[in-house]
Design a protein around this motif. Structure first.
Motif, short mmCIF file in Angstrom:
data_model
loop_
_atom_site.label_atom_id
_atom_site.label_comp_id
_atom_site.label_asym_id
_atom_site.label_seq_id
_atom_site.Cartn_x
_atom_site.Cartn_y
_atom_site.Cartn_z
N THR A 90 15.67 4.36 -24.02
CA THR A 90 14.49 4.23 -23.17
C THR A 90 14.86 4.52 -21.73
OG1 THR A 90 13.60 2.54 -24.64
CG2 THR A 90 12.69 2.63 -22.42
N ARG A 91 14.00 5.21 -21.05
CA ARG A 91 14.20 5.49 -19.63
C ARG A 91 13.08 4.84 -18.85
NH1 ARG A 91 15.70 11.91 -19.73
NH2 ARG A 91 17.58 11.66 -20.96
N VAL A 92 13.43 4.32 -17.70
CA VAL A 92 12.45 3.66 -16.85
C VAL A 92 12.50 4.30 -15.47
CG1 VAL A 92 11.81 1.48 -15.73
CG2 VAL A 92 12.67 1.46 -18.07
N GLY A 93 11.35 4.51 -14.91
CA GLY A 93 11.24 5.01 -13.55
C GLY A 93 10.19 4.18 -12.83
N ILE A 94 10.27 4.14 -11.54
CA ILE A 94 9.32 3.36 -10.75
C ILE A 94 8.81 4.23 -9.61
CG2 ILE A 94 9.07 1.38 -9.22
CD1 ILE A 94 11.16 -0.05 -10.89
N LEU A 95 7.49 4.20 -9.44
CA LEU A 95 6.86 4.85 -8.30
C LEU A 95 6.18 3.77 -7.48
CD1 LEU A 95 5.13 7.90 -10.03
CD2 LEU A 95 7.18 7.93 -8.62
N ASN A 96 6.33 3.82 -6.19
CA ASN A 96 5.73 2.83 -5.31
C ASN A 96 4.33 3.27 -4.90
OD1 ASN A 96 7.97 0.84 -4.69
ND2 ASN A 96 8.98 2.81 -4.37
N ASN A 97 3.39 2.33 -4.96
CA ASN A 97 2.02 2.57 -4.56
C ASN A 97 1.54 1.39 -3.72
OD1 ASN A 97 -0.56 3.65 -4.36
ND2 ASN A 97 -1.21 2.77 -6.30
N PRO A 98 2.12 1.20 -2.54
CA PRO A 98 1.77 0.03 -1.75
C PRO A 98 0.34 0.08 -1.23
CG PRO A 98 3.22 1.47 -0.50
CD PRO A 98 3.11 2.04 -1.87
N SER A 99 -0.21 -1.10 -1.00
CA SER A 99 -1.58 -1.19 -0.49
C SER A 99 -1.61 -1.35 1.02
CB SER A 99 -2.31 -2.36 -1.14
OG SER A 99 -1.62 -3.56 -0.90
N SER A 100 -0.46 -1.66 1.62
CA SER A 100 -0.43 -1.87 3.07
C SER A 100 0.35 -0.74 3.74
CB SER A 100 0.21 -3.21 3.40
OG SER A 100 1.52 -3.27 2.88
N LYS A 101 0.30 -0.72 5.06
CA LYS A 101 1.03 0.28 5.83
C LYS A 101 2.53 0.15 5.54
CE LYS A 101 1.62 1.91 10.59
NZ LYS A 101 1.52 3.32 10.30
N ILE A 102 3.18 1.26 5.33
CA ILE A 102 4.59 1.27 4.96
C ILE A 102 5.45 1.13 6.21
CG2 ILE A 102 6.42 2.66 3.92
CD1 ILE A 102 4.20 3.97 2.21
N LYS A 103 6.23 0.02 6.25
CA LYS A 103 7.14 -0.25 7.36
C LYS A 103 8.45 -0.76 6.77
CE LYS A 103 4.26 -3.22 8.92
NZ LYS A 103 3.57 -4.29 9.58
N GLU A 104 9.51 -0.73 7.56
CA GLU A 104 10.79 -1.21 7.06
C GLU A 104 10.76 -2.66 6.64
OE1 GLU A 104 14.55 -0.32 8.54
OE2 GLU A 104 14.10 1.77 8.94
N ASP A 105 10.04 -3.49 7.39
CA ASP A 105 10.06 -4.92 7.10
C ASP A 105 9.25 -5.31 5.87
OD1 ASP A 105 7.64 -4.42 8.36
OD2 ASP A 105 7.62 -6.32 9.44
N ASN A 106 8.40 -4.43 5.35
CA ASN A 106 7.65 -4.77 4.14
C ASN A 106 8.03 -3.90 2.94
OD1 ASN A 106 6.30 -2.37 4.63
ND2 ASN A 106 4.28 -3.30 4.90
N THR A 107 9.15 -3.21 3.04
CA THR A 107 9.59 -2.36 1.93
C THR A 107 10.99 -2.72 1.43
OG1 THR A 107 10.43 -0.68 3.47
CG2 THR A 107 8.17 -0.38 2.62
N ALA A 108 11.47 -3.90 1.75
CA ALA A 108 12.84 -4.28 1.37
C ALA A 108 13.05 -4.21 -0.14
CB ALA A 108 13.17 -5.69 1.89
N ILE A 109 12.10 -4.73 -0.91
CA ILE A 109 12.26 -4.73 -2.36
C ILE A 109 12.16 -3.31 -2.91
CG2 ILE A 109 11.22 -5.47 -4.55
CD1 ILE A 109 10.62 -8.14 -3.19
N ALA A 110 11.20 -2.54 -2.43
CA ALA A 110 11.05 -1.15 -2.89
C ALA A 110 12.31 -0.34 -2.58
CB ALA A 110 9.83 -0.50 -2.24
N ARG A 111 12.84 -0.49 -1.37
CA ARG A 111 14.06 0.24 -1.01
C ARG A 111 15.26 -0.28 -1.79
NH1 ARG A 111 15.41 -0.45 4.31
NH2 ARG A 111 13.98 -2.18 4.54
N GLY A 112 15.29 -1.58 -2.08
CA GLY A 112 16.36 -2.15 -2.89
C GLY A 112 16.35 -1.61 -4.30
N ILE A 113 15.16 -1.48 -4.87
CA ILE A 113 15.04 -0.92 -6.22
C ILE A 113 15.50 0.53 -6.24
CG2 ILE A 113 13.36 -0.19 -7.97
CD1 ILE A 113 11.77 -2.77 -7.22
N LEU A 114 15.04 1.32 -5.28
CA LEU A 114 15.45 2.72 -5.21
C LEU A 114 16.96 2.86 -5.02
CD1 LEU A 114 12.57 4.13 -2.99
CD2 LEU A 114 13.00 4.69 -5.38
N ALA A 115 17.52 2.08 -4.12
CA ALA A 115 18.96 2.14 -3.87
C ALA A 115 19.75 1.75 -5.11
CB ALA A 115 19.33 1.25 -2.69
#
Length: 112
Positions: A5-30
């Motif tokens: 099985t392969r898993v991929g994630i695409l981010n679809n945030p509802s708020s303005k994208i800034k460094e302080d509100n993307t820690a988890i998304a960037r952590g997942i990608l990293a």
């Protein structure tokens, strides 16, 4: 349960994208880009907990949540150099191509 099985994630945030509100998304990608599968699964489980999100929002550095066995140096380097453009591109794809509303979630399968 399948090892195929392969898993991929695409981010679809509802708020303005800034460094302080993307820690988890960037952590997942990293993590996807730098870790092996067993460490990735454990780390993603840890990141998905509500208390982790609250702690990150309160200012805790994401490296405090790394699990034993992870390549911390590779993760930290990738996390610190990931720009917000990738998340913005994923958001645009979700909304323009997949026709999702901001913040809307979906599961997409391409199986046999």
């Amino acid at each position: 349960t399948s090892s195929h099985t392969r898993v991929g994630i695409l981010n679809n945030p509802s708020s303005k994208i800034k460094e302080d509100n993307t820690a988890i998304a960037r952590g997942i990608l990293a993590a996807f880009l730098t870790q092996n599968n067993s460490n990735l699964k454990s780390f993603l489980s840890k990141l998905s907990k509500e208390e982790t999100a609250k702690s990150l929002a309160a200012g805790t550095k994401i490296v405090k949540f790394l699990i034993p066995g992870m390549d911390g140096d590779a993760f930290e380097k990738k996390y610190n150099t990931l720009g917000l453009d990738l998340i913005k591109t994923q958001q645009m794809f979700c909304q323009e191509v997949l026709k999702l509303l901001p913040g809307q979630m979906a599961v997409i399968s391409n199986g046999r």
